[in-house]
Design a protein around this motif. Structure first.
Motif, PDB file in Angstrom:
ATOM      1  N   PRO A   5      72.904 -26.565  -6.369  1.00  0.00           N
ATOM      2  CA  PRO A   5      72.615 -26.752  -8.163  1.00  0.00           C
ATOM      3  C   PRO A   5      71.077 -26.669  -7.889  1.00  0.00           C
ATOM      4  CG  PRO A   5      74.120 -28.772  -6.430  1.00  0.00           C
ATOM      5  CD  PRO A   5      73.287 -28.039  -5.456  1.00  0.00           C
ATOM      6  N   LEU A   6      71.170 -26.093  -9.251  1.00  0.00           N
ATOM      7  CA  LEU A   6      70.305 -25.777 -10.346  1.00  0.00           C
ATOM      8  C   LEU A   6      70.669 -25.932 -12.080  1.00  0.00           C
ATOM      9  CD1 LEU A   6      67.152 -25.277 -10.595  1.00  0.00           C
ATOM     10  CD2 LEU A   6      67.140 -23.219 -10.037  1.00  0.00           C
ATOM     11  N   PRO A   7      70.423 -27.238 -11.714  1.00  0.00           N
ATOM     12  CA  PRO A   7      70.929 -27.426 -13.375  1.00  0.00           C
ATOM     13  C   PRO A   7      69.507 -26.940 -14.641  1.00  0.00           C
ATOM     14  CG  PRO A   7      69.527 -29.610 -12.337  1.00  0.00           C
ATOM     15  CD  PRO A   7      69.968 -28.418 -11.488  1.00  0.00           C
ATOM     16  N   ASP A   8      69.306 -26.868 -15.521  1.00  0.00           N
ATOM     17  CA  ASP A   8      69.386 -26.188 -16.898  1.00  0.00           C
ATOM     18  C   ASP A   8      68.197 -26.497 -16.797  1.00  0.00           C
ATOM     19  OD1 ASP A   8      70.744 -24.153 -16.968  1.00  0.00           O
ATOM     20  OD2 ASP A   8      71.420 -24.923 -18.972  1.00  0.00           O
ATOM     21  N   SER A   9      67.812 -27.925 -17.119  1.00  0.00           N
ATOM     22  CA  SER A   9      66.513 -28.539 -17.294  1.00  0.00           C
ATOM     23  C   SER A   9      65.453 -28.968 -15.898  1.00  0.00           C
ATOM     24  CB  SER A   9      67.025 -30.354 -16.675  1.00  0.00           C
ATOM     25  OG  SER A   9      67.681 -30.820 -15.837  1.00  0.00           O
ATOM     26  N   ALA A  10      66.021 -27.781 -14.636  1.00  0.00           N
ATOM     27  CA  ALA A  10      64.984 -27.761 -13.748  1.00  0.00           C
ATOM     28  C   ALA A  10      64.537 -26.474 -13.301  1.00  0.00           C
ATOM     29  CB  ALA A  10      65.345 -27.841 -12.676  1.00  0.00           C
ATOM     30  N   THR A 211      56.439 -29.578  -6.503  1.00  0.00           N
ATOM     31  CA  THR A 211      58.082 -29.441  -7.050  1.00  0.00           C
ATOM     32  C   THR A 211      58.155 -29.463  -8.418  1.00  0.00           C
ATOM     33  OG1 THR A 211      58.595 -27.706  -5.082  1.00  0.00           O
ATOM     34  CG2 THR A 211      59.575 -27.823  -7.305  1.00  0.00           C
ATOM     35  N   PRO A 212      58.051 -28.565  -9.697  1.00  0.00           N
ATOM     36  CA  PRO A 212      59.042 -29.511 -11.035  1.00  0.00           C
ATOM     37  C   PRO A 212      60.164 -30.821 -10.399  1.00  0.00           C
ATOM     38  CG  PRO A 212      58.446 -27.469 -11.340  1.00  0.00           C
ATOM     39  CD  PRO A 212      58.036 -27.717  -9.988  1.00  0.00           C
ATOM     40  N   GLU A 213      60.185 -31.738 -11.269  1.00  0.00           N
ATOM     41  CA  GLU A 213      61.381 -32.165 -10.458  1.00  0.00           C
ATOM     42  C   GLU A 213      63.102 -31.276 -11.210  1.00  0.00           C
ATOM     43  OE1 GLU A 213      63.317 -36.398 -12.170  1.00  0.00           O
ATOM     44  OE2 GLU A 213      61.593 -35.366 -13.019  1.00  0.00           O
ATOM     45  N   GLY A 214      64.373 -31.738 -10.109  1.00  0.00           N
ATOM     46  CA  GLY A 214      65.330 -31.437 -10.446  1.00  0.00           C
ATOM     47  C   GLY A 214      65.717 -30.064  -9.642  1.00  0.00           C
ATOM     48  N   ARG A 215      64.279 -29.261  -9.274  1.00  0.00           N
ATOM     49  CA  ARG A 215      64.254 -28.194  -7.659  1.00  0.00           C
ATOM     50  C   ARG A 215      64.505 -28.937  -6.629  1.00  0.00           C
ATOM     51  NH1 ARG A 215      60.027 -24.098 -10.258  1.00  0.00           N
ATOM     52  NH2 ARG A 215      60.460 -24.694 -12.876  1.00  0.00           N
ATOM     53  N   PRO A 216      65.331 -27.439  -6.076  1.00  0.00           N
ATOM     54  CA  PRO A 216      66.197 -27.842  -4.779  1.00  0.00           C
ATOM     55  C   PRO A 216      64.446 -28.117  -3.881  1.00  0.00           C
ATOM     56  CG  PRO A 216      67.075 -26.098  -5.709  1.00  0.00           C
ATOM     57  CD  PRO A 216      65.914 -25.902  -6.786  1.00  0.00           C
ATOM     58  N   GLN A 217      64.899 -29.213  -3.272  1.00  0.00           N
ATOM     59  CA  GLN A 217      64.549 -29.648  -1.868  1.00  0.00           C
ATOM     60  C   GLN A 217      64.192 -30.356  -1.319  1.00  0.00           C
ATOM     61  OE1 GLN A 217      61.039 -32.441  -4.551  1.00  0.00           O
ATOM     62  NE2 GLN A 217      59.480 -31.320  -3.250  1.00  0.00           N
ATOM     63  N   LEU A 218      64.792 -30.016   0.189  1.00  0.00           N
ATOM     64  CA  LEU A 218      65.501 -30.016   1.557  1.00  0.00           C
ATOM     65  C   LEU A 218      63.727 -30.316   2.396  1.00  0.00           C
ATOM     66  CD1 LEU A 218      67.728 -26.731   1.428  1.00  0.00           C
ATOM     67  CD2 LEU A 218      68.198 -29.478   1.256  1.00  0.00           C
ATOM     68  N   PRO A 219      64.717 -31.031   4.092  1.00  0.00           N
ATOM     69  CA  PRO A 219      63.665 -31.407   4.610  1.00  0.00           C
ATOM     70  C   PRO A 219      62.277 -30.486   5.396  1.00  0.00           C
ATOM     71  CG  PRO A 219      65.990 -32.509   4.737  1.00  0.00           C
ATOM     72  CD  PRO A 219      65.822 -31.136   3.956  1.00  0.00           C
ATOM     73  N   PRO A 220      61.718 -30.309   5.675  1.00  0.00           N
ATOM     74  CA  PRO A 220      60.821 -29.167   5.781  1.00  0.00           C
ATOM     75  C   PRO A 220      60.543 -29.059   7.071  1.00  0.00           C
ATOM     76  CG  PRO A 220      59.640 -31.414   6.152  1.00  0.00           C
ATOM     77  CD  PRO A 220      60.923 -31.990   5.514  1.00  0.00           C
ATOM     78  N   TYR A 221      60.545 -28.155   7.840  1.00  0.00           N
ATOM     79  CA  TYR A 221      60.744 -27.085   9.367  1.00  0.00           C
ATOM     80  C   TYR A 221      61.907 -26.609   9.328  1.00  0.00           C
ATOM     81  CZ  TYR A 221      56.065 -29.835   9.170  1.00  0.00           C
ATOM     82  OH  TYR A 221      54.785 -30.014   9.162  1.00  0.00           O
ATOM     83  N   ARG A 222      62.784 -26.128   8.203  1.00  0.00           N
ATOM     84  CA  ARG A 222      64.236 -25.525   8.200  1.00  0.00           C
ATOM     85  C   ARG A 222      63.856 -24.587   9.132  1.00  0.00           C
ATOM     86  NH1 ARG A 222      66.196 -24.356   3.645  1.00  0.00           N
ATOM     87  NH2 ARG A 222      64.429 -24.386   2.624  1.00  0.00           N
TER      88      ARG A 222
END
Length: 230
Positions: A5-10, A211-222
């Motif tokens: 998900p990527l809301p417009d605010s992000a 990263t700006p708030e709301g952008r997708p962020q997942l665990p590292p080293y994926r």
């Protein structure tokens, strides 16, 4: 792969073409500074001292047992990547380390390195039969990959387990010297996928990034083996 998900605010702010070009020009100034800093670091790396590789390190390749000098294939320089592929790997012996597999996918056409008098090889504790099967399955047939004989090479060159890149130089008398070593995030210079992601608005999408708030962020080293992404 399903998009997160990527809301417009992000999303990045929307501006006029003129404002965008002004922001782009400001970014190019910082990127040029970064490029020059990298050039300066590379210049310092070229001035590092070196240490002679004294032992008769042995490996087994497709043509039988060879020494470290043979891995140069007659060229001046050599990069050796220690690929984590042994019984500790999840999925052994059908699979190699996911991160090492990710790197192996990025090895370039070696003709380009060869044109600069430089060779590349991977080494692992696994047998040649196991290595050959994995190379064929993953499409890495063009990469020289040797079996380590004993533990001396891994221990002496800081790769007793896991991974790392050692760099060697051969002089006119066939004496071999170690000039550089890197592991961890230092191997990112061999991973153009990460560089491409760094150019995007969403970046690598990992939790450690600023990263700006709301952008997708997942665990590292994926990084995954390329045949296992969902």
């Amino acid at each position: 792969m399903t998009s997160l998900p990527l809301p417009d605010s992000a999303l990045p702010p929307v501006v006029s073409p003129e404002e965008w070009r002004e922001a782009h020009r400001a970014m190019l100034v910082k990127e040029k500074e970064f490029t020059r800093a990298g050039d300066a670091l590379a210049a310092q790396r070229r001035r590092m001292p070196m240490v002679r590789a004294e032992k008769d390190y042995r490996f087994v390749g497709a043509a039988g047992e060879v020494g470290l000098l043979d891995l140069f294939e007659g060229r001046r320089q050599l990069l050796v990547y220690r690929f984590f592929y042994d019984s500790d790997v999840n999925g052994w012996p059908d699979k190699g380390c996911p991160g090492c597999s990710y790197l192996a996918d990025h090895v370039p056409h070696l003709a380009h390195l060869h044109a600069w008098d430089t060779s590349f090889a991977m080494v692992s504790p696994a047998s040649q039969d196991q290595i050959t099967r994995l190379k064929e399955h993953m499409g890495w047939e063009g990469t020289p990959w040797y079996t380590l004989v004993g533990d001396d090479f891994s221990r002496d060159f800081d790769v007793p387990e896991m991974f790392g890149i050692n760099v060697f130089l051969r002089d006119d008398h066939d004496r071999v010297y170690r000039t550089y070593f890197v592991t961890g995030r230092g191997v990112e210079s061999m991973l153009p996928t990460l560089g491409m992601l760094d150019l995007t608005a969403l970046g690598r999408q990992e939790t450690w990034e600023d990263t700006p708030e709301g952008r997708p962020q997942l665990p590292p080293y994926r990084a995954e083996r390329h045949d296992e992404y969902a």
